[in-house]
Design an enzyme around this catalytic site. Structure first.
Site, PDB file in Angstrom:
ATOM      1  N   GLY A   1       0.857  -1.175   0.000  1.00 25.18           N
ATOM      2  CA  GLY A   1       0.000   0.000   0.000  1.00 25.18           C
ATOM      3  C   GLY A   1       0.900   1.233   0.000  1.00 25.18           C
ATOM      4  O   GLY A   1       1.831   1.327   0.808  1.00 25.18           O
ATOM      5  N   ALA A   2       0.607   2.170  -0.909  1.00 27.12           N
ATOM      6  CA  ALA A   2       1.550   3.270  -1.166  1.00 27.12           C
ATOM      7  C   ALA A   2       1.974   4.055   0.083  1.00 27.12           C
ATOM      8  O   ALA A   2       3.183   4.173   0.360  1.00 27.12           O
ATOM      9  CB  ALA A   2       0.964   4.188  -2.234  1.00 27.12           C
TER      10      ALA A   2
ATOM     11  N   ARG B   1      10.098  -1.349  -4.965  1.00 26.72           N
ATOM     12  CA  ARG B   1       8.858  -1.403  -5.758  1.00 26.72           C
ATOM     13  C   ARG B   1       8.767  -0.113  -6.591  1.00 26.72           C
ATOM     14  O   ARG B   1       8.961   0.977  -6.049  1.00 26.72           O
ATOM     15  CB  ARG B   1       7.623  -1.570  -4.853  1.00 26.72           C
ATOM     16  CG  ARG B   1       7.663  -2.895  -4.069  1.00 26.72           C
ATOM     17  CD  ARG B   1       6.322  -3.233  -3.470  1.00 26.72           C
ATOM     18  NE  ARG B   1       5.348  -3.580  -4.490  1.00 26.72           N
ATOM     19  CZ  ARG B   1       4.040  -3.685  -4.261  1.00 26.72           C
ATOM     20  NH1 ARG B   1       3.555  -3.439  -3.059  1.00 26.72           N
ATOM     21  NH2 ARG B   1       3.199  -4.020  -5.219  1.00 26.72           N
TER      22      ARG B   1
ATOM     23  N   GLN C   1      -5.773  -8.782  -2.177  1.00 30.55           N
ATOM     24  CA  GLN C   1      -5.783  -7.780  -1.094  1.00 30.55           C
ATOM     25  C   GLN C   1      -7.211  -7.490  -0.621  1.00 30.55           C
ATOM     26  O   GLN C   1      -7.433  -7.171   0.546  1.00 30.55           O
ATOM     27  CB  GLN C   1      -5.146  -6.459  -1.571  1.00 30.55           C
ATOM     28  CG  GLN C   1      -3.646  -6.505  -1.767  1.00 30.55           C
ATOM     29  CD  GLN C   1      -3.256  -6.858  -3.187  1.00 30.55           C
ATOM     30  OE1 GLN C   1      -4.001  -7.535  -3.895  1.00 30.55           O
ATOM     31  NE2 GLN C   1      -2.091  -6.420  -3.602  1.00 30.55           N
TER      32      GLN C   1
ATOM     33  N   ASP D   1      -1.607   4.532  -6.150  1.00 28.07           N
ATOM     34  CA  ASP D   1      -0.169   4.387  -5.935  1.00 28.07           C
ATOM     35  C   ASP D   1       0.609   5.561  -6.495  1.00 28.07           C
ATOM     36  O   ASP D   1       1.711   5.866  -6.046  1.00 28.07           O
ATOM     37  CB  ASP D   1       0.330   3.078  -6.555  1.00 28.07           C
ATOM     38  CG  ASP D   1      -0.244   1.926  -5.761  1.00 28.07           C
ATOM     39  OD1 ASP D   1      -1.393   1.526  -6.040  1.00 28.07           O
ATOM     40  OD2 ASP D   1       0.442   1.481  -4.820  1.00 28.07           O
TER      41      ASP D   1
ATOM     42  N   ASN E   1      -3.373   2.608  -9.997  1.00 26.27           N
ATOM     43  CA  ASN E   1      -3.800   1.853  -8.808  1.00 26.27           C
ATOM     44  C   ASN E   1      -3.786   0.369  -9.172  1.00 26.27           C
ATOM     45  O   ASN E   1      -3.470  -0.021 -10.303  1.00 26.27           O
ATOM     46  CB  ASN E   1      -5.185   2.317  -8.336  1.00 26.27           C
ATOM     47  CG  ASN E   1      -5.529   1.767  -6.961  1.00 26.27           C
ATOM     48  OD1 ASN E   1      -4.708   1.800  -6.054  1.00 26.27           O
ATOM     49  ND2 ASN E   1      -6.724   1.233  -6.796  1.00 26.27           N
ATOM     50  N   LYS E   2      -4.130  -0.438  -8.197  1.00 24.76           N
ATOM     51  CA  LYS E   2      -4.087  -1.901  -8.350  1.00 24.76           C
ATOM     52  C   LYS E   2      -4.728  -2.369  -9.648  1.00 24.76           C
ATOM     53  O   LYS E   2      -5.782  -1.852 -10.044  1.00 24.76           O
ATOM     54  CB  LYS E   2      -4.791  -2.514  -7.130  1.00 24.76           C
ATOM     55  CG  LYS E   2      -4.831  -4.022  -7.084  1.00 24.76           C
ATOM     56  CD  LYS E   2      -3.481  -4.676  -7.257  1.00 24.76           C
ATOM     57  CE  LYS E   2      -2.424  -4.196  -6.292  1.00 24.76           C
ATOM     58  NZ  LYS E   2      -1.057  -4.641  -6.693  1.00 24.76           N
TER      59      LYS E   2
HETATM   60  O1  MRU Z   1       0.463  -4.080  -4.475  1.00 28.84           O
HETATM   61  P1  MRU Z   1      -0.097  -3.327  -3.316  1.00 28.84           P
HETATM   62  O2  MRU Z   1      -0.892  -4.159  -2.383  1.00 28.84           O
HETATM   63  O3  MRU Z   1       0.961  -2.488  -2.635  1.00 28.84           O
HETATM   64  O4  MRU Z   1      -1.100  -2.303  -3.995  1.00 28.84           O
HETATM   65  C1  MRU Z   1      -1.832  -1.428  -3.180  1.00 28.84           C
HETATM   66  C2  MRU Z   1      -2.788  -0.577  -3.937  1.00 28.84           C
HETATM   67  O5  MRU Z   1      -2.887  -0.634  -5.146  1.00 28.84           O
HETATM   68  C3  MRU Z   1      -3.558   0.424  -3.131  1.00 28.84           C
HETATM   69  O6  MRU Z   1      -4.830   0.612  -3.682  1.00 28.84           O
HETATM   70  C4  MRU Z   1      -2.817   1.756  -3.141  1.00 28.84           C
HETATM   71  O7  MRU Z   1      -1.491   1.565  -2.732  1.00 28.84           O
HETATM   72  C5  MRU Z   1      -3.449   2.752  -2.284  1.00 28.84           C
HETATM   73  S1  MRU Z   1      -3.200   2.411  -0.590  1.00 28.84           S
HETATM   74  C6  MRU Z   1      -3.868   3.607   0.371  1.00 28.84           C
END
Ligand code: MRU
Length: 351
Positions: A49-50, A91, A201, A242, A252-253
């Site tokens: 998560g960012a 990442r 997630q 992100d 985003n994801k």
């Molecule tokens: O691969 P991840 O689990 O780090 O991806 C997370 C996401 O895509 C979240 O939606 C994003 O980081 C926002 S978190 C507040």
């Protein structure tokens, strides 16, 4: 609401992280005792998560500085450059990582130019990492307040991935912060959580997190959202991000773009909630955002169970970019930004 999930913490032994790889079946904390351990924790998604990645990187930087032995500032500068490089290679998509490393480096340069000693700088860096964490939680609180006002009473909100307390410095979260904010304002909100293949997630983390807070949540597979939207079962979509480009394109994801297209088709508002540390004004459009590709085993296997034929050709993009014309509004700690985002986001930085 309990509002007590904090996924990463500083401690005297090192950086403590709730191991998100084990949720929801096991709640185990790890102590990461070196900056290399912290970098590995980010890369292996102990923390994800960012904003949570940004906070963790800041603590990793401070930990590396604390473990420097010597009195020469130039040697410390070399060490911090190396540490920055190690953390930055974990990442690529979440800009909060690079934002936190940059901020810590600027804090170091300032302290150095003021003639501080190594011991003083070690303390200053730790204080700044803690400040990044505290400020992140405060940003989420404001996002929750501003975003909560956008949701209607008795509404159902669809979210994708986990943009909750687990994905940030803790307590509120971004997308889940908006939902918590609405609940805090006395509204009845229920949530539909996309499971979010392949890393799940949504199933593992969002469902768990909302259940901790007694917020009603229904888990669906990613391919069910269109059907439910068509039936009128979704009143708003809220996701995190992100990296948001200067023009409001949103990384985003993986799968977020599909949800945004569906929301547009069904006239459902599509909100993005993120702190300004996720907005990258140096990135003019989403085209320039690097998209992480992860191990194909995440797609071909579910833990140790093989799902795909041996040697299948597989893609595993971890993120996608939603173009700004599909985004109804971007909620930050400064308020609600609307199109044209090039102006509204820039203005928020100047406030
Ligand atoms: O691969 P991840 O689990 O780090 O991806 C997370 C996401 O895509 C979240 O939606 C994003 O980081 C926002 S978190 C507040």
């Amino acid at each position: 609401m309990k509002l007590n999930i904090i996924p990463v913490e500083w401690s005297d032994e090192g950086v403590r992280m709730l191991d998100q790889r084990l949720l929801p079946t096991e709640e185990k904390w790890l102590v990461l005792r070196t900056y290399n351990d912290v970098a590995a924790g980010i890369k292996d998604m102990v923390v994800r998560g960012a904003p949570a990645i940004g906070v963790s990187a800041a603590y990793g930087f401070a930990l590396g500085a604390k473990q420097f032995v010597g009195t020469n500032i130039d040697d410390l500068a070399d060490e911090l450059e190396y540490i920055s490089d190690v953390l930055a290679k974990t990442r690529p998509t979440a800009v909060n990582l690079f934002w936190a490393i940059d901020r810590m480096n600027r804090t170091f340069q300032k302290a150095k130019s003021e003639g501080k000693s190594v011991t003083e700088i070690q303390q200053i860096l730790l204080e700044d990492a803690k400040a990044i964490h505290t400020e992140d939680i405060e940003s989420q609180r404001l996002i929750a307040k501003f975003g909560g006002e956008l949701l209607e009473d008795n509404s159902t909100v669809l979210t994708h991935c986990n943009a909750g307390a687990l994905a940030t410095g803790g307590v509120w979260g971004t997308a889940l912060g908006v939902i918590r904010g609405a609940v805090d304002q006395g509204k009845h909100v229920s949530v539909i959580a996309d499971e979010t293949r392949p890393y799940l997630q949504g199933a593992r983390l969002t469902a768990w997190e909302l259940m901790q807070d007694d917020i009603p949540v229904t888990l669906i597979t990613d391919n069910m959202s269109g059907h439910i939207m068509k039936k009128g079962g979704v009143h708003a979509v809220v996701v995190g991000s992100d990296r948001i480009a200067a023009n409001g394109d949103v990384a985003n994801k993986i799968g977020t773009y599909m949800v945004a297209v569906l929301a547009k088709r069904h006239g459902i508002p599509f909100y993005v909630a993120a702190p300004l540390s996720t907005v990258d004004l140096e990135c003019p459009t989403g085209e320039e955002i690097p998209i992480e590709e992860r191990d194909i085993r995440e797609v071909t296997h579910m833990k140790d169970i093989q799902l795909a034929p041996d040697d299948a050709v597989v893609s595993n993009y971890a993120f996608d970019v939603t173009p700004n014309d599909l985004v109804t509004a971007i909620i930050t700690e400064k308020g609600v930004a609307r199109a044209p985002y090039t102006e509204s986001l820039k203005k928020q930085f100047e406030e």
